[in-house]
Design a protein around this motif. Structure first.
Motif, PDB file in Angstrom:
ATOM      1  N   MET A   9     135.412  23.634  35.521  1.00 52.10           N
ATOM      2  CA  MET A   9     135.465  24.049  34.119  1.00 52.10           C
ATOM      3  C   MET A   9     136.826  24.624  33.761  1.00 52.10           C
ATOM      4  SD  MET A   9     133.421  27.651  33.639  1.00 52.10           S
ATOM      5  CE  MET A   9     134.246  29.207  33.918  1.00 52.10           C
ATOM      6  N   PHE A  10     137.095  24.588  32.449  1.00 50.14           N
ATOM      7  CA  PHE A  10     138.305  25.164  31.866  1.00 50.14           C
ATOM      8  C   PHE A  10     137.876  26.290  30.923  1.00 50.14           C
ATOM      9  CE2 PHE A  10     139.480  20.988  33.191  1.00 50.14           C
ATOM     10  CZ  PHE A  10     140.809  21.058  33.565  1.00 50.14           C
ATOM     11  N   ILE A  11     138.349  27.494  31.212  1.00 51.30           N
ATOM     12  CA  ILE A  11     137.982  28.660  30.404  1.00 51.30           C
ATOM     13  C   ILE A  11     138.760  28.651  29.088  1.00 51.30           C
ATOM     14  CG2 ILE A  11     138.210  31.180  30.273  1.00 51.30           C
ATOM     15  CD1 ILE A  11     137.699  31.211  33.291  1.00 51.30           C
ATOM     16  N   TRP A  12     138.085  29.027  28.033  1.00 55.61           N
ATOM     17  CA  TRP A  12     138.784  29.280  26.770  1.00 55.61           C
ATOM     18  C   TRP A  12     139.029  30.790  26.671  1.00 55.61           C
ATOM     19  CZ3 TRP A  12     141.140  25.976  23.735  1.00 55.61           C
ATOM     20  CH2 TRP A  12     141.696  26.475  22.552  1.00 55.61           C
ATOM     21  N   THR A  13     140.245  31.283  26.893  1.00 58.29           N
ATOM     22  CA  THR A  13     141.494  30.632  27.250  1.00 58.29           C
ATOM     23  C   THR A  13     142.140  31.390  28.396  1.00 58.29           C
ATOM     24  OG1 THR A  13     142.647  32.033  25.642  1.00 58.29           O
ATOM     25  CG2 THR A  13     142.035  29.840  24.886  1.00 58.29           C
ATOM     26  N   GLY A  14     143.236  30.823  28.947  1.00 59.03           N
ATOM     27  CA  GLY A  14     143.992  31.559  29.937  1.00 59.03           C
ATOM     28  C   GLY A  14     144.732  32.721  29.295  1.00 59.03           C
ATOM     29  N   PHE A  15     145.622  32.394  28.342  1.00 59.02           N
ATOM     30  CA  PHE A  15     146.405  33.389  27.613  1.00 59.02           C
ATOM     31  C   PHE A  15     145.839  33.571  26.206  1.00 59.02           C
ATOM     32  CE2 PHE A  15     149.375  32.059  30.854  1.00 59.02           C
ATOM     33  CZ  PHE A  15     150.199  33.148  31.093  1.00 59.02           C
ATOM     34  N   ASP A  16     145.897  34.783  25.707  1.00 61.91           N
ATOM     35  CA  ASP A  16     145.705  34.989  24.276  1.00 61.91           C
ATOM     36  C   ASP A  16     146.801  34.254  23.512  1.00 61.91           C
ATOM     37  OD1 ASP A  16     143.424  36.570  24.148  1.00 61.91           O
ATOM     38  OD2 ASP A  16     144.523  38.458  24.268  1.00 61.91           O
ATOM     39  N   TYR A  17     146.566  34.054  22.242  1.00 60.08           N
ATOM     40  CA  TYR A  17     147.543  33.357  21.405  1.00 60.08           C
ATOM     41  C   TYR A  17     147.452  33.891  19.982  1.00 60.08           C
ATOM     42  CZ  TYR A  17     143.277  30.688  20.412  1.00 60.08           C
ATOM     43  OH  TYR A  17     141.984  30.328  20.081  1.00 60.08           O
ATOM     44  N   ARG A  18     148.485  33.656  19.196  1.00 62.42           N
ATOM     45  CA  ARG A  18     148.466  34.036  17.785  1.00 62.42           C
ATOM     46  C   ARG A  18     147.449  33.176  17.042  1.00 62.42           C
ATOM     47  NH1 ARG A  18     153.341  34.022  19.827  1.00 62.42           N
ATOM     48  NH2 ARG A  18     154.832  35.696  19.438  1.00 62.42           N
ATOM     49  N   GLY A  19     146.859  33.767  16.029  1.00 65.64           N
ATOM     50  CA  GLY A  19     145.889  33.028  15.234  1.00 65.64           C
ATOM     51  C   GLY A  19     144.490  33.140  15.802  1.00 65.64           C
ATOM     52  N   GLU A  20     143.521  32.632  15.035  1.00 63.36           N
ATOM     53  CA  GLU A  20     142.110  32.657  15.422  1.00 63.36           C
ATOM     54  C   GLU A  20     141.675  34.022  15.980  1.00 63.36           C
ATOM     55  OE1 GLU A  20     140.294  28.412  16.350  1.00 63.36           O
ATOM     56  OE2 GLU A  20     141.595  29.073  17.970  1.00 63.36           O
ATOM     57  N   PRO A  21     141.809  35.097  15.202  1.00 60.68           N
ATOM     58  CA  PRO A  21     141.428  36.420  15.730  1.00 60.68           C
ATOM     59  C   PRO A  21     139.919  36.655  15.692  1.00 60.68           C
ATOM     60  CG  PRO A  21     142.273  36.639  13.503  1.00 60.68           C
ATOM     61  CD  PRO A  21     142.444  35.194  13.870  1.00 60.68           C
ATOM     62  N   THR A  22     139.157  35.659  16.113  1.00 63.59           N
ATOM     63  CA  THR A  22     137.699  35.771  16.191  1.00 63.59           C
ATOM     64  C   THR A  22     137.307  36.968  17.073  1.00 63.59           C
ATOM     65  OG1 THR A  22     137.629  33.365  16.070  1.00 63.59           O
ATOM     66  CG2 THR A  22     135.614  34.462  16.753  1.00 63.59           C
ATOM     67  N   PRO A  23     136.385  37.825  16.692  1.00 62.96           N
ATOM     68  CA  PRO A  23     135.440  37.699  15.575  1.00 62.96           C
ATOM     69  C   PRO A  23     135.902  38.379  14.295  1.00 62.96           C
ATOM     70  CG  PRO A  23     134.793  39.522  16.951  1.00 62.96           C
ATOM     71  CD  PRO A  23     136.042  38.956  17.560  1.00 62.96           C
ATOM     72  N   PHE A  24     137.205  38.666  14.180  1.00 60.70           N
ATOM     73  CA  PHE A  24     137.703  39.424  13.045  1.00 60.70           C
ATOM     74  C   PHE A  24     138.535  38.544  12.115  1.00 60.70           C
ATOM     75  CE2 PHE A  24     137.520  42.510  16.646  1.00 60.70           C
ATOM     76  CZ  PHE A  24     136.439  43.245  16.183  1.00 60.70           C
ATOM     77  N   PRO A  26     143.037  42.794   9.535  1.00 60.29           N
ATOM     78  CA  PRO A  26     144.447  42.722   9.917  1.00 60.29           C
ATOM     79  C   PRO A  26     144.724  42.209  11.333  1.00 60.29           C
ATOM     80  CG  PRO A  26     143.682  44.969  10.148  1.00 60.29           C
ATOM     81  CD  PRO A  26     142.516  44.193   9.594  1.00 60.29           C
ATOM     82  N   SER A  27     143.703  41.768  12.080  1.00 59.68           N
ATOM     83  CA  SER A  27     143.991  41.153  13.375  1.00 59.68           C
ATOM     84  C   SER A  27     144.791  39.874  13.162  1.00 59.68           C
ATOM     85  CB  SER A  27     142.695  40.839  14.114  1.00 59.68           C
ATOM     86  OG  SER A  27     142.069  42.022  14.555  1.00 59.68           O
ATOM     87  N   THR A  28     145.711  39.602  14.054  1.00 59.73           N
ATOM     88  CA  THR A  28     146.569  38.416  13.926  1.00 59.73           C
ATOM     89  C   THR A  28     146.534  37.513  15.145  1.00 59.73           C
ATOM     90  OG1 THR A  28     148.490  39.597  14.820  1.00 59.73           O
ATOM     91  CG2 THR A  28     148.151  39.699  12.431  1.00 59.73           C
ATOM     92  N   GLY A  29     145.857  37.955  16.213  1.00 57.45           N
ATOM     93  CA  GLY A  29     145.852  37.162  17.432  1.00 57.45           C
ATOM     94  C   GLY A  29     144.470  37.069  18.035  1.00 57.45           C
ATOM     95  N   SER A  30     144.318  36.143  18.969  1.00 58.38           N
ATOM     96  CA  SER A  30     143.016  35.882  19.574  1.00 58.38           C
ATOM     97  C   SER A  30     142.659  36.954  20.596  1.00 58.38           C
ATOM     98  CB  SER A  30     143.018  34.508  20.250  1.00 58.38           C
ATOM     99  OG  SER A  30     143.628  34.576  21.527  1.00 58.38           O
ATOM    100  N   TYR A  31     141.382  37.008  20.922  1.00 55.59           N
ATOM    101  CA  TYR A  31     140.834  37.932  21.919  1.00 55.59           C
ATOM    102  C   TYR A  31     140.260  37.168  23.120  1.00 55.59           C
ATOM    103  CZ  TYR A  31     140.907  41.493  18.197  1.00 55.59           C
ATOM    104  OH  TYR A  31     141.284  42.378  17.204  1.00 55.59           O
TER     105      TYR A  31
END
Length: 965
Positions: free
Chosen positions: A566-581, A584-589
């Motif tokens: 399997m491939f985990i979502w994700t290895g590194f955080d990234y800008r954008g898609e600040p789910t579940p928020f 003012p969040s700007t990056g992923s969790y």
């Protein structure tokens, strides 16, 4: 013979001689691959306002109408001296602030449709091509421009490349000034998004100038496959040779295999080939390599094939291809095999951005990221969701990381299929690549017959180019229908979306793996969820009913042999898609690592079960002021048999570690020391401790390497934290740290891994340009006047400049002119550097600013003149420019003469570099500026002892580069 016949013969003879001169073979025909990253100029254009887009495309004839009519910033003579100097790779999006009106998926960076002023960027570069290169094939190659890139050379339109991810190359041989200067102009338009994740903007990958003989191996023109039997490898090399000359060529071609030490290990017999003009031919050789060293995740051994073309025993072209000898196999019931050995895929998905630099990642940063993932135990990398930069695959080849190489957009027209073909042609020799992915979560079609048809067509096209690898697609719904019924390797996106066992029963011959799993949320170093602050506790738990925890996902795939991994979502955080928020969040969790590559706690769960490295990690930290006696959830990740937990030397119990699991204790908080002891075979094996710390007293800096190459490319990754009086890292610190640097290095980015941070990632000088407005003119008898006289001319004596045609009659009547214009400077210019980039509007001219002479009787200059303006010459507000000049006169009616006296540039120095710590950490990226010596980085913070770090910049061999202006 008549005079007319003699003249015709002379003309024909001249044309033959001229043609022979043009076709002459230059003395040196060896292939050159030259880096073209340094010395570019950059400025913002505009997506719809031609006045702000340098007037490009506004001429009577556009660049699409007639050859060589690039205008505005695409014109060779355009004055770009006021533009900012940049080196590539460059991402202008990461330089922008965040804004709530910007795109959620792109990290709220202020580009896109709501921000036209920062959504189009222009690049220009001047370079020289030696006169001796005439007759060679010369092309310019871009590894990636985001996006919709239009390219000109010397005013000649080369083409438009819409995708931000695929490289492209143009033959510019016919357009060049041999022995002189050449101008390349690139317009990139990032207004429209291509993906739904941060993509950056600009020329964010390398640019190359390629030179070859007219007879040469095609670009990406080799394909190497290997078959291994016992102690023998059959290396099949297919090379496409192109004859771009006007005559047939007879040549020999040889393929030589070189080992990692540079030794020749095998070679093909020379083949004599005849190739007709403007034709290409694929030539195949099978070379036996005895006792091959196989490429694997543990031992990524690389060979090279040297393809050499000779004419009359002279080497005409050599083309080097790096490859690995290995075999791969997917089994529908047993998973994946590398070199005949079963390998469970332990992968991560990753986008291509990093804290501080966005998508403009130096090559060494690719290595840093792959090494970081490997240290976690990952052995595979999915390029989500686009073709990667070539250097990412190079790093995977060198370091031993398996790769899913992914196409950007599904479809079956020539637009889509050509993109897939370009991807495969570029990447097919990388041993790390084990699968081509044709698409990701195409919800509109993935469960339908339309999706099945598209996938079947694309898969057939892929296999026609490369039958040695397997084709996959990431599917999040519609399992059992549509794409999932035809795809080579079923890509399961999230086991909550269906039943993998049912799919396997329904399609028993189909291979499968988890292309995405997890989507868990965690803020690094945070252990109590605070939704007001948009922080999520870093315990591995289901984010919601649609997704499972990392542990649940891994257990599912680990327990099923038919699933390759399997491939985990994700290895590194990234800008954008600040789910579940949202803002003012700007990056992923989602990441196992944050945007800097600092590990979250899940890293240690994976290291426990993805590696054999003895591992024991407890969480959380032990700084909980005000929570005395309250219950704290303590978890342990380990591959030990048992773990015993102690608080201040008192045992809280020993537990047996379940396979692929973790351990938990509920602990009443008391400050001090929390210690975990791991046992293997009943014996104490490893320990881990967390301690309550004191207040921070000192800044600390640590570099991933103590020296870097003095090549303007190499980098050091610096970890910033603070320590208490006992030298303990303070995990809750949020101090703002300020940085300064001296020596042959520069800071190129800062970050801290906080997905809610709105801090600047780069601190750059600001450049503002000011026009000379309201230019008027008055004719005078001659140029022999003084400034006092000039200043006495009333405004009524002047008329708008350049209203009268500058023909020969004007030149006879008018011997000299006084021009008067004005420019506005901002209020705060004390720290600014003010430069006047003058463009000649006379054959000779004398210049005054606010009545003070800055130049006397200077001749016309095609390149213009530069004047640094002392503060005593100028003032905030309105300033007057006066020019006394002998007029420029048209020699032909169609001539264009310059009527723009230039621009005033105001450069405000960059503010100090700084960054707040997040959960006790921040990161600085330092890059070489080219010189050797010591780079001194100093970090300071209010009330803390400063820290000085020295990095050595060492002389190295530079990569071959283009000749600069």
């Amino acid at each position: 013979m008549t005079k007319k016949s003699i003249l015709s013969l002379l003309i024909v003879g001249f044309l033959i001689i001229a043609d022979q001169g043009f076709s002459q073979t230059p003395a040196s025909l060896s292939r050159e691959h030259l880096l073209m990253d340094f010395g570019w100029r950059f400025a913002f254009g505009h997506p719809f306002d031609p006045r702000k887009d340098f007037g490009n495309g506004t001429g009577y004839f556009s660049y699409l109408s007639k050859t060589g009519y690039g205008d505005g910033a695409a014109a060779p003579g355009f004055d770009d001296r006021t533009w900012r100097k940049v080196n590539l790779p460059h991402d202008w999006a990461v330089e922008q602030p965040v804004n709530q009106k910007a795109s959620y998926s792109h990290g709220f960076k202020a580009i896109g449709r709501n921000f036209p002023e920062t959504s189009v960027g222009w690049y220009r570069k001047t370079f020289r091509v030696p006169a001796g290169d005439l007759g060679r094939k010369i092309s310019i190659a871009f590894d990636g421009v985001y996006r919709n890139a239009i390219v000109w050379v010397n005013g000649h339109y080369l083409g438009t490349n819409p995708s931000g991810y695929l490289g492209f190359e143009y033959d510019i041989s016919s357009y060049l000034n041999y022995g002189g200067d050449n101008i390349i102009a690139v317009r990139a338009d990032a207004t429209m998004e291509e993906g739904w994740f941060y993509e950056g903007a600009g020329i964010y990958r390398h640019v190359w100038l390629n030179k070859t003989s007219p007879l040469h191996v095609a670009s990406n023109g080799t394909f190497i496959t290997t078959a291994v039997k016992s102690n023998l490898a059959e290396v099949t090399v297919m090379a496409t040779v192109v004859n771009d000359d006007a005559v047939a060529k007879t040549f020999t071609i040889t393929q030589t295999v070189i080992d990692a030490n540079g030794n020749r290990v095998a070679s093909s017999s020379p083949k004599e080939i005849v190739l007709q003009p403007i034709k290409s031919k694929e030539i195949s050789d099978v070379i036996a390599v005895q006792n091959p060293k196989l490429w694997s995740v543990e031992t990524p051994y690389l060979y090279k094939v040297i393809t050499e073309i000779k004419q009359d025993k002279n080497s005409i072209d050599t083309y080097t291809t790096t490859f690995g000898i290995r075999t791969i196999r997917f089994d529908a019931n047993e998973g994946f095999f590398l070199n005949g050995k079963h390998v469970k895929i332990k992968g991560t998905n990753n986008h291509q951005d990093h804290a501080g630099v966005g998508v403009a990642m130096p090559d060494a940063l690719q290595d840093f990221r792959i090494k970081t993932l490997k240290a976690m135990g990952a052995n595979a990398y999915r390029c989500s969701h686009n073709p990667p930069t070539p250097e990412l695959l190079d790093a995977c080849d060198r370091l031993g990381m398996l790769v899913i190489d992914e196409n950007r957009l599904m479809g079956t027209t020539s637009t889509h299929l050509n993109d897939v073909q370009r991807l495969i042609m570029r990447d097919r020799n990388h041993p790390s690549v084990i699968s081509w992915s044709i698409g990701n979560e195409e919800w509109n079609v993935e469960g339908s017959i339309t999706g099945a048809r598209i996938a079947e067509t694309m898969q057939r096209d892929v296999k026609s180019m490369d039958s040695t690898r397997f084709v996959t697609a990431a599917i999040s719904g519609g399992w059992g229908n549509g794409i999932s019924t035809v795809i080579d390797v079923m890509g399961y996106n999230y086991i909550t979306h269906g039943n993998t066992d049912d799919q396997h029963k329904k399609f028993p011959a189909q291979r499968g793996w988890g292309t995405e799993e997890g989507s868990t949320h965690a803020s690094r170093g945070v252990y109590f969820t605070d939704r007001a602050k948009q922080q999520i506790a870093a315990y591995d738990k289901r984010p919601n009913q649609d997704f499972v925890s990392i542990e649940e996902g891994w257990k599912h795939y680990a327990e099923r042999p038919y699933l390759a991994g399997m491939f985990i979502w994700t290895g590194f955080d990234y800008r954008g898609e600040p789910t579940p928020f949202q803002w003012p969040s700007t990056g992923s969790y989602f990441g196992m690592l944050d945007q800097c590559g600092f590990p979250k706690d899940n890293v240690y769960y994976l290291r426990s079960w993805w590696t054999n490295q003895p591992t024991l990690h407890i969480l959380p930290h032990w700084n909980w002021e005000g929570k005395n006696g309250q219950v704290i959830a303590v978890w342990a990740y380990s591959n030990c048999d048992e773990v015993e937990l102690f608080l201040n030397k008192k045992s809280l119990g020993k537990q047996r570690m379940p396979l692929n699991g973790h351990l938990e204790w509920s602990v009443n908080y008391a400050p001090g020391e929390l210690e975990a002891v791991g046992f293997k075979g009943g014996k104490k094996s490893i320990t881990d401790k967390v301690k309550t710390t004191g207040e921070a007293v000192a800044v600390d800096l640590r570099s991933n390497q103590q020296s870097i190459n003095a090549d303007q490319e190499d980098i050091a990754m610096i970890t910033v934290d603070v320590k208490d009086k006992n030298g303990l890292h303070v995990p809750t610190a949020n101090d703002e740290i300020e940085f300064s640097i001296k020596g042959p290095g520069k800071i190129i980015g800062v970050g801290n891994g906080d997905p809610t941070s709105h801090e600047a990632e780069q601190f750059l000088e600001t450049i503002r340009t000011v026009n000379v407005d309201n230019l008027r003119e008055k004719s005078i008898a001659d140029m022999k006047i003084n400034s006092a006289t000039i200043n006495t001319y009333p405004e009524t004596d002047f008329e708008p400049a350049f209203q009268k045609e500058r023909d020969k009659a004007f030149g006879t009547a008018v011997k000299a002119l006084v021009y008067r214009g004005s420019f506005e400077l901002p209020e705060n210019i004390d720290q600014a550097k003010i430069t006047f980039f003058y463009r000649s509007i006379g054959k000779a001219q004398t210049l005054y600013i606010n009545g003070k002479q800055i130049a006397e009787n200077i001749p016309e200059s095609k390149k213009g003149n530069t004047f640094t303006l002392d503060k005593s010459l100028v003032k905030p507000g309105n300033n007057t420019l006066t020019i006394v000049a002998a007029p420029l006169i048209k020699q032909q009616s169609w001539d264009n003469i310059n009527s723009n006296p230039g621009l005033i540039q105001i450069i405000t120095p960059a503010p100090s570099w700084k960054r707040k710590l997040f959960s006790g950490l921040a990161q600085i990226i330092v890059q070489s500026t080219g010189g050797s010596g010591d780079i001194t980085l100093t970090a300071t913070a209010k009330g803390l002892k400063p820290k000085v770090l020295i990095i050595h910049s060492t002389t190295t061999n530079l990569r071959p580069q283009v000749e600069e202006e």
